[in-house]
Design a protein around this motif. Structure first.
Motif: not given
Length: 182
Positions: A112-113, A119, A141, A143-144, A155-156
């Motif tokens: 998870s971010g 992360l 972060i 989304n992973v 990741s975003t």
């Protein structure tokens, strides 16, 4: 299909079962071929009043369901019995953002971010945090996602980053040596 509150959905890997997370406390499982008959199984989990469920995912083997939240916890549930297997904590979500966690393709780990741009990874079996990774992302972060075919994840936050794990040479040679043992 009408469901109360703000439900979160997930399909199993075969695409035949779907789960509906309802009111951040209940999971209903439906057979896609006969969902009009209602859920074939319902699991109730203890509700955490400090956060809402923001997403669900089945593991690739269909045995576990991962529940992402708007808080600083992620839940792992047995997909057949509804038992809580693990609660993953130890990451920042100071903004109560809808962080989306993911399984590794082999379902051994969850990543998870966090709101501090790191992360975090946990073991599905033990629930222990196995590492925290820092990259160039400095904001939340959200989304992973894992590449299902290659050893890579994305990741975003306000940008997208790709992560490719590095394996120590000693570990790689041990893996290669053990791969050919009978």
């Amino acid at each position: 299909m009408n469901l109360p509150g703000r439900p979160v959905p997930a399909f199993d890997p075969e695409g035949l079962i779907f789960a509906a997370g309802i009111n951040s406390e209940m999971i209903k499982l439906y057979d896609l071929r006969s969902f009009d008959k209602g859920p074939f199984s319902t699991f109730r989990l203890q509700q955490d009043k400090t956060c809402d469920w923001t997403g669900m995912k089945f593991s690739n083997d269909g045995k576990m369901i991962l529940i992402s939240t708007s808080g600083s916890l992620i839940r792992l549930v047995d997909a057949f019995q509804g038992n809580l297997l693990q609660t993953f904590t130890g990451f920042n979500n100071t903004r109560n953002a809808p962080l989306e966690a993911s399984f590794t393709p082999d379902a051994q780990f969850v990543l998870s971010g966090s709101s501090d741009g790191k992360l975090h990874a946990w073991s599905c079996e033990s629930g222990a945090k196995v590492c925290t990774m820092e990259g160039k992302q400095t904001s939340t972060i959200y989304n992973v996602q894992f590449n299902p075919k290659y050893m890579m994840l994305a990741s975003t936050c306000n940008q997208m980053s790709f992560w490719i794990p590095e394996i120590d040479e000693d570990v790689a040679s041990d893996l290669a040596a053990n791969a050919f043992k009978k």
